[in-house]
Motif scaffolding. Structure first.
Motif, PDB file in Angstrom:
ATOM      1  N   ALA A  20      -3.532  -4.727   3.661  1.00  0.00           N
ATOM      2  CA  ALA A  20      -3.353  -3.496   3.250  1.00  0.00           C
ATOM      3  C   ALA A  20      -2.795  -3.016   4.374  1.00  0.00           C
ATOM      4  O   ALA A  20      -3.226  -2.696   5.538  1.00  0.00           O
ATOM      5  N   ASN A  27      -3.794   1.816  -3.316  1.00  0.00           N
ATOM      6  CA  ASN A  27      -4.665   0.534  -3.215  1.00  0.00           C
ATOM      7  C   ASN A  27      -5.093  -0.091  -4.436  1.00  0.00           C
ATOM      8  O   ASN A  27      -6.107  -0.636  -4.529  1.00  0.00           O
ATOM      9  N   VAL A  67     -10.687  -3.525  -2.602  1.00  0.00           N
ATOM     10  CA  VAL A  67      -9.713  -3.830  -2.037  1.00  0.00           C
ATOM     11  C   VAL A  67      -9.473  -5.223  -1.568  1.00  0.00           C
ATOM     12  O   VAL A  67      -8.663  -6.185  -2.059  1.00  0.00           O
ATOM     13  N   TYR A  97      -5.383   1.574   4.392  1.00  0.00           N
ATOM     14  CA  TYR A  97      -6.720   1.437   3.369  1.00  0.00           C
ATOM     15  C   TYR A  97      -6.712   2.853   2.815  1.00  0.00           C
ATOM     16  O   TYR A  97      -6.866   3.772   3.551  1.00  0.00           O
ATOM     17  N   GLY A 153       0.740  -1.305   0.034  1.00  0.00           N
ATOM     18  CA  GLY A 153       0.039   0.103   0.205  1.00  0.00           C
ATOM     19  C   GLY A 153       0.823   1.179  -0.048  1.00  0.00           C
ATOM     20  O   GLY A 153       0.441   2.259  -0.508  1.00  0.00           O
ATOM     21  N   ARG A 170     -11.091   4.748  -2.009  1.00  0.00           N
ATOM     22  CA  ARG A 170     -11.702   3.720  -2.799  1.00  0.00           C
ATOM     23  C   ARG A 170     -12.590   2.886  -1.866  1.00  0.00           C
ATOM     24  O   ARG A 170     -12.481   2.726  -0.667  1.00  0.00           O
ATOM     25  N   THR A 189      -9.872  -7.366  -4.539  1.00  0.00           N
ATOM     26  CA  THR A 189      -8.501  -7.603  -5.525  1.00  0.00           C
ATOM     27  C   THR A 189      -7.621  -8.742  -4.675  1.00  0.00           C
ATOM     28  O   THR A 189      -7.015  -9.485  -5.529  1.00  0.00           O
ATOM     29  N   ILE A 192      -1.742  -3.327  -6.396  1.00  0.00           N
ATOM     30  CA  ILE A 192      -1.876  -4.417  -5.201  1.00  0.00           C
ATOM     31  C   ILE A 192      -1.078  -5.590  -6.002  1.00  0.00           C
ATOM     32  O   ILE A 192      -0.309  -6.544  -5.662  1.00  0.00           O
TER      33      ILE A 192
END
Ligand SMILES: NC(=O)c1ccc[n+]([C@@H]2O[C@H](COP(=O)([O-])OP(=O)(O)OC[C@H]3O[C@@H](n4cnc5c(N)ncnc54)[C@H](OP(=O)(O)O)[C@@H]3O)[C@@H](O)[C@H]2O)c1
Length: 349
Positions: free
Chosen positions: A128, A102, A140, A131, A83, A135, A143, A107
């Motif tokens: 992460a 992110n 996240v 964060y 991150g 987004r 992903t 990522i």
């Protein structure tokens, strides 16, 4: 060494982890030979949880762990994070050298880079590090869930998110671990995330459980710290604040001496007493500190002691804030659209 389940993942690990950050950066000079001896001793003592991040030492920390796990990959849990994008040529310890990313593309790229540095084909916990609130957290989680599906990651984690964000992420994919700062002098998880972790069967990984070393009583004077030590940017370690806070630690020292244990062991035993889903990850580069910290697993504090110690080291009595300059910049950045450049702008205002 006791072991506990890692959330609802089906994996198990030691109830005490080893924070490896300081072996590369932030708390004074690094020494890879000593760090490697400490890692091997940790393994001998039954520690199976090792915490790192791609940003610690700009990849140096993952490379160090990579060498350590080469002959024991299936016996350890590696927790790493993504991150923060950093300037590869920046100076260690500089505070405004990172941007938050992110995005799905970043990522995936960060995961491949971590796998390469760690010399492995899977990461046990991929979190992460921060964060990016611009987004959706679902994106996240989705992903990283894709990386689980691809076999590159075993379980998903987050660091420093709220209970509500944890709930939302957990709807996309089960989350094994939440890593937040938690210690006698930093109790914010109790208000919000700890109950949600219990409800959703998520392990709370308590970082800076020794208050960045302060709760051990070892930091008596800011002059002890190297010029680029990150603690010099924390209000709690400065001037009058440090002096006031030391008086509280000295009270705990007296309780520890009476029981023939150390203040650091009290800080860790206090965390164990807060729940059976908590893994403190004290950081050290030295075998001596490591062995002392492992000793805390066998320490049980009475209800009276827990109350007394919790009243002495109570965040309401602590002078100064706990954030490092870069954490403060990151918090401000979140308010200004995600980049630490934005935070600098806000700070100047
Ligand atoms: N997710 C996040 O945002 C985040 C943020 C910070 C940290 N972390 C993780 O959490 C881990 C632990 O946190 P931390 O390292 O910040 O703080 P910590 O564990 O509270 O304290 C580390 C400091 O305490 C000293 N220390 C350790 N054991 C000691 C003992 N028994 N007696 C005296 N001093 C002792 C260490 O000294 P030496 O270095 O000299 O050995 C180091 O300076 C890190 O290594 C990192 O993996 C995560």
């Amino acid at each position: 060494m006791r072991t506990i389940p890692l959330g609802g993942s089906g994996y198990k690990c030691s109830v005490l982890g080893l924070g490896c950050m300081g072996m590369s950066e932030f708390y004074g000079p690094r020494d890879d030979v000593v760090s490697m001896q400490t890692l091997e001793r940790a393994f001998e003592l039954g520690i199976t949880f090792y915490d790192t991040s791609d940003m610690y030492g700009r990849g140096h920390n993952e490379e160090l762990l990579g060498r350590f796990i080469r002959n024991k990959r299936d016996k350890v849990i590696i927790s790493t994070k993504f991150g923060f994008k950093r300037d590869p040529n920046g100076a260690d310890g500089s505070t405004h050298d990172r941007d938050l990313d992110n995005s799905p593309a970043y990522i995936s790229q960060a995961c491949d880079a971590s796998l390469k540095r760690l010399g492995t084909d899977y990461i046990d916990i991929f979190s992460a590090h921060r964060y990016d609130t611009t987004r959706p957290i679902e994106e996240v989680a989705e992903t990283v869930a894709g990386l689980v599906k691809a076999g590159k990651v075993r379980t998903i984690g987050f660091s420093e998110i709220t209970g509500e964000q944890l709930r939302r992420a957990s709807k996309v994919h089960s989350i094994a671990a939440l890593q937040n700062e938690y210690s006698l002098w930093h109790r914010r998880p109790e208000e919000d995330v700890l109950p949600v972790c219990r409800e959703l069967n998520v392990t709370l990984v308590a970082y800076s459980p020794l208050g960045r070393g302060f709760l051990t009583g070892a930091v008596q004077d800011a002059k002890q710290l190297a010029a680029n030590d990150v603690r010099l940017t924390v209000e709690r370690f400065k001037g009058d604040n440090l002096d006031k806070n030391l008086q509280l630690v000295n009270e705990v020292k007296a309780i520890a001496s009476a029981r023939d244990i150390t203040p650091g062991q009290i800080a860790l035993a206090w965390l164990f007493a807060q729940g059976d889903n908590i893994i403190p990850i004290p950081g050290t580069k030295r075998i001596k500190y490591l062995e002392e910290n492992v000793g805390a697993v066998a320490v049980t504090l009475t209800q009276e002691e827990l109350k007394l110690i919790g009243d002495i080291i109570n965040p309401a009595k602590i002078a100064g804030t706990a954030e490092t300059a870069s954490q403060a910049a990151g918090r401000l950045a979140a308010m200004t659209g995600g980049s630490s450049a934005g935070a600098d702008k806000l700070k100047r205002i």
